[in-house]
Write a protein that holds these residues in place. Sequence first.
Motif, PDB file in Angstrom:
ATOM      1  N   VAL A 222       3.690   9.388  -6.173  1.00 49.87           N
ATOM      2  CA  VAL A 222       4.458  10.624  -5.975  1.00 49.87           C
ATOM      3  C   VAL A 222       5.813  10.562  -6.658  1.00 49.87           C
ATOM      4  O   VAL A 222       6.214  11.484  -7.369  1.00 49.87           O
ATOM      5  CB  VAL A 222       4.645  10.892  -4.464  1.00 49.87           C
ATOM      6  N   VAL A 223       6.526   9.440  -6.481  1.00 46.71           N
ATOM      7  CA  VAL A 223       7.912   9.341  -6.944  1.00 46.71           C
ATOM      8  C   VAL A 223       8.006   9.099  -8.444  1.00 46.71           C
ATOM      9  O   VAL A 223       8.790   9.762  -9.146  1.00 46.71           O
ATOM     10  CB  VAL A 223       8.650   8.227  -6.178  1.00 46.71           C
ATOM     11  N   VAL A 224       7.256   8.132  -8.950  1.00 45.97           N
ATOM     12  CA  VAL A 224       7.364   7.772 -10.372  1.00 45.97           C
ATOM     13  C   VAL A 224       6.097   8.103 -11.154  1.00 45.97           C
ATOM     14  O   VAL A 224       5.973   7.723 -12.318  1.00 45.97           O
ATOM     15  CB  VAL A 224       7.708   6.277 -10.536  1.00 45.97           C
TER      16      VAL A 224
ATOM     17  N   LEU B 201       0.832  -1.201   0.000  1.00 43.92           N
ATOM     18  CA  LEU B 201       0.000   0.000   0.000  1.00 43.92           C
ATOM     19  C   LEU B 201       0.869   1.254   0.000  1.00 43.92           C
ATOM     20  O   LEU B 201       0.609   2.213  -0.735  1.00 43.92           O
ATOM     21  CB  LEU B 201      -0.921  -0.002   1.226  1.00 43.92           C
ATOM     22  N   LEU B 202       1.922   1.237   0.840  1.00 43.21           N
ATOM     23  CA  LEU B 202       2.830   2.385   0.884  1.00 43.21           C
ATOM     24  C   LEU B 202       3.586   2.534  -0.434  1.00 43.21           C
ATOM     25  O   LEU B 202       3.832   3.654  -0.893  1.00 43.21           O
ATOM     26  CB  LEU B 202       3.814   2.218   2.044  1.00 43.21           C
ATOM     27  N   ALA B 203       3.957   1.397  -1.036  1.00 47.11           N
ATOM     28  CA  ALA B 203       4.642   1.453  -2.335  1.00 47.11           C
ATOM     29  C   ALA B 203       3.733   2.047  -3.402  1.00 47.11           C
ATOM     30  O   ALA B 203       4.187   2.806  -4.270  1.00 47.11           O
ATOM     31  CB  ALA B 203       5.102   0.055  -2.744  1.00 47.11           C
ATOM     32  N   ALA B 204       2.447   1.716  -3.340  1.00 43.34           N
ATOM     33  CA  ALA B 204       1.488   2.271  -4.301  1.00 43.34           C
ATOM     34  C   ALA B 204       1.366   3.782  -4.126  1.00 43.34           C
ATOM     35  O   ALA B 204       1.384   4.539  -5.109  1.00 43.34           O
ATOM     36  CB  ALA B 204       0.135   1.602  -4.130  1.00 43.34           C
ATOM     37  N   LEU B 205       1.254   4.222  -2.864  1.00 42.93           N
ATOM     38  CA  LEU B 205       1.156   5.659  -2.593  1.00 42.93           C
ATOM     39  C   LEU B 205       2.441   6.373  -2.991  1.00 42.93           C
ATOM     40  O   LEU B 205       2.414   7.448  -3.591  1.00 42.93           O
ATOM     41  CB  LEU B 205       0.851   5.895  -1.111  1.00 42.93           C
TER      42      LEU B 205
ATOM     43  N   LYS C  80       9.108  -3.454 -16.412  1.00 43.31           N
ATOM     44  CA  LYS C  80       8.127  -3.795 -17.435  1.00 43.31           C
ATOM     45  C   LYS C  80       6.690  -3.498 -17.019  1.00 43.31           C
ATOM     46  O   LYS C  80       5.795  -3.493 -17.866  1.00 43.31           O
ATOM     47  CB  LYS C  80       8.223  -5.293 -17.774  1.00 43.31           C
ATOM     48  N   ALA C  81       6.453  -3.291 -15.722  1.00 49.03           N
ATOM     49  CA  ALA C  81       5.094  -3.119 -15.211  1.00 49.03           C
ATOM     50  C   ALA C  81       5.120  -2.132 -14.053  1.00 49.03           C
ATOM     51  O   ALA C  81       6.193  -1.826 -13.513  1.00 49.03           O
ATOM     52  CB  ALA C  81       4.537  -4.475 -14.762  1.00 49.03           C
ATOM     53  N   PRO C  82       3.962  -1.605 -13.641  1.00 43.62           N
ATOM     54  CA  PRO C  82       3.908  -0.668 -12.516  1.00 43.62           C
ATOM     55  C   PRO C  82       4.517  -1.260 -11.244  1.00 43.62           C
ATOM     56  O   PRO C  82       4.287  -2.426 -10.912  1.00 43.62           O
ATOM     57  CB  PRO C  82       2.406  -0.409 -12.346  1.00 43.62           C
ATOM     58  N   ILE C  83       5.302  -0.451 -10.545  1.00 45.98           N
ATOM     59  CA  ILE C  83       6.011  -0.910  -9.352  1.00 45.98           C
ATOM     60  C   ILE C  83       5.044  -1.423  -8.294  1.00 45.98           C
ATOM     61  O   ILE C  83       5.268  -2.473  -7.678  1.00 45.98           O
ATOM     62  CB  ILE C  83       6.886   0.231  -8.793  1.00 45.98           C
ATOM     63  N   ALA C  84       3.956  -0.700  -8.049  1.00 51.35           N
ATOM     64  CA  ALA C  84       3.008  -1.087  -7.006  1.00 51.35           C
ATOM     65  C   ALA C  84       2.381  -2.446  -7.287  1.00 51.35           C
ATOM     66  O   ALA C  84       2.205  -3.268  -6.376  1.00 51.35           O
ATOM     67  CB  ALA C  84       1.919  -0.018  -6.863  1.00 51.35           C
ATOM     68  N   SER C  85       2.056  -2.688  -8.544  1.00 52.80           N
ATOM     69  CA  SER C  85       1.439  -3.971  -8.905  1.00 52.80           C
ATOM     70  C   SER C  85       2.410  -5.123  -8.698  1.00 52.80           C
ATOM     71  O   SER C  85       2.050  -6.184  -8.178  1.00 52.80           O
ATOM     72  CB  SER C  85       0.966  -3.934 -10.353  1.00 52.80           C
ATOM     73  N   VAL C  86       3.670  -4.919  -9.100  1.00 55.20           N
ATOM     74  CA  VAL C  86       4.678  -5.963  -8.925  1.00 55.20           C
ATOM     75  C   VAL C  86       4.936  -6.211  -7.436  1.00 55.20           C
ATOM     76  O   VAL C  86       5.026  -7.364  -6.990  1.00 55.20           O
ATOM     77  CB  VAL C  86       5.991  -5.567  -9.634  1.00 55.20           C
ATOM     78  N   ALA C  87       5.049  -5.129  -6.656  1.00 56.23           N
ATOM     79  CA  ALA C  87       5.301  -5.264  -5.222  1.00 56.23           C
ATOM     80  C   ALA C  87       4.179  -6.028  -4.537  1.00 56.23           C
ATOM     81  O   ALA C  87       4.424  -6.841  -3.635  1.00 56.23           O
ATOM     82  CB  ALA C  87       5.470  -3.876  -4.588  1.00 56.23           C
ATOM     83  N   SER C  88       2.954  -5.772  -4.946  1.00 51.37           N
ATOM     84  CA  SER C  88       1.816  -6.464  -4.343  1.00 51.37           C
ATOM     85  C   SER C  88       1.781  -7.928  -4.750  1.00 51.37           C
ATOM     86  O   SER C  88       1.563  -8.813  -3.927  1.00 51.37           O
ATOM     87  CB  SER C  88       0.507  -5.777  -4.757  1.00 51.37           C
ATOM     88  N   LEU C  89       2.007  -8.178  -6.034  1.00 51.32           N
ATOM     89  CA  LEU C  89       1.977  -9.552  -6.533  1.00 51.32           C
ATOM     90  C   LEU C  89       3.069 -10.391  -5.875  1.00 51.32           C
ATOM     91  O   LEU C  89       2.896 -11.599  -5.668  1.00 51.32           O
ATOM     92  CB  LEU C  89       2.142  -9.554  -8.056  1.00 51.32           C
ATOM     93  N   ARG C  90       4.163  -9.757  -5.522  1.00 51.70           N
ATOM     94  CA  ARG C  90       5.261 -10.456  -4.850  1.00 51.70           C
ATOM     95  C   ARG C  90       4.803 -11.058  -3.523  1.00 51.70           C
ATOM     96  O   ARG C  90       5.313 -12.091  -3.086  1.00 51.70           O
ATOM     97  CB  ARG C  90       6.408  -9.478  -4.627  1.00 51.70           C
ATOM     98  N   GLU C  91       3.843 -10.414  -2.859  1.00 50.94           N
ATOM     99  CA  GLU C  91       3.394 -10.888  -1.554  1.00 50.94           C
ATOM    100  C   GLU C  91       2.569 -12.166  -1.636  1.00 50.94           C
ATOM    101  O   GLU C  91       2.185 -12.726  -0.609  1.00 50.94           O
ATOM    102  CB  GLU C  91       2.585  -9.788  -0.846  1.00 50.94           C
TER     103      GLU C  91
END
Length: 281
Positions: free
Chosen positions: A106-108, A98-102, A231-242
Motif C-alpha cells: 500500500v505505502v510503497v 507479514l504486516l510490513a509486506a502488506l 537496494k531491495a524490497p522492504i518486506a524481503s529485507v524485514a523478513s530476512l532480518r528475522e
Amino acid sequence: MTLFVFFAVLAAAAMHAIWNALVKVHLDRFLSITLMTLGMGVAGLVVLPFVEVPRAEVWPYIIASVIFHMGYRTFLIGAYRAGDFAQTYPLARGTAPLLAALGGMVVVKEVPAPLAILGILLLSAGTVVMSFRGGAHLERLNLRAVGFALGTSIFIASYTLSDGSGARLAATAQSYAAWLFICDAVGALVLCLILRGRQALPVLARDWKAGLFTGVLSGAAYWIVMWAMTKAPIASVASLRETSILFAMLISVFALGEKMTGWRGAAALSIVAGVVALRLG
C-alpha cells in the motif's frame, strides 16, 4: 535482492543475535532497550560530522519513526504486564514481516514475487515456532497479551516502512540512520523519564558501558538493514532480518550447550527454507 545485499542482511541478523547472546545487563527489558537506544544515539553523534543534514522532506519519516519506536516500547511494557513476554514477543516478531509486506504493497507499491511471499510466510512461521520452542505454552496466552503482542508488531512494521521509505528519500542511508538514532535516543529518554521517573537515570548510568557496546552493535546492524531497504524490497529485507533468531539458536546450541529439540529443528528448517525462497524470489 543481489547476493551482496542478501549476505549483508544476514550479517546484520547475526550481529543482532550476537549482542543479545553476549551482553547481559542487570536491568529489566524496558531499561535495557532504553540503554541500548541511548548507545545508538551516542554512535549517531560520533558520525554526525561526516553525514549530510536531512532535507526537509526526510524529517517527517524520522519523526514518524521516533513516534513508532516510542509506541513500540510502550506496548513492550504492556506486554510485560499482560503476560509472559517470552511467549507474546514471538508473535510480534513473527507477524511484523507479514504486516510490513502488506503495508509495503500500500505505502510503497511493492508487491513481492510469489516465491518471496512464500519465503516471508516460512520465515514468520519458523520465527514463531523457534521462539516458543515448540509452542508448548500457547494455550496459556490470554487475549490481553495477544493484543499487546499484535500492537507491538504493528509498530515494528510501521517503523520498518517509515525507515525504509525515509532512507530511500535521504541523501544516504548513513545520514538518515545517524539522525534517526540521535532523535530516537532523545525520544527514548523522554519516554523513560515519563514512565520510570528520574530514579531511572542512575540505574542507566551504572551500565553505560554495556549500553554503548550494544548500541554500537545494534546501530550498525540496523544501519545495514536500512541501507539494504534502499537496494531491495522492504518486506524481503524485514523478513530476512528475522533470521537473527536462527543465529541465536545456533549460538545457544553450539556455544551454550542448550538442547536441540525436534521442534527447534523443524523451526530452523522452516527459516532456512524461507531464506532460500527469498533469495530465489
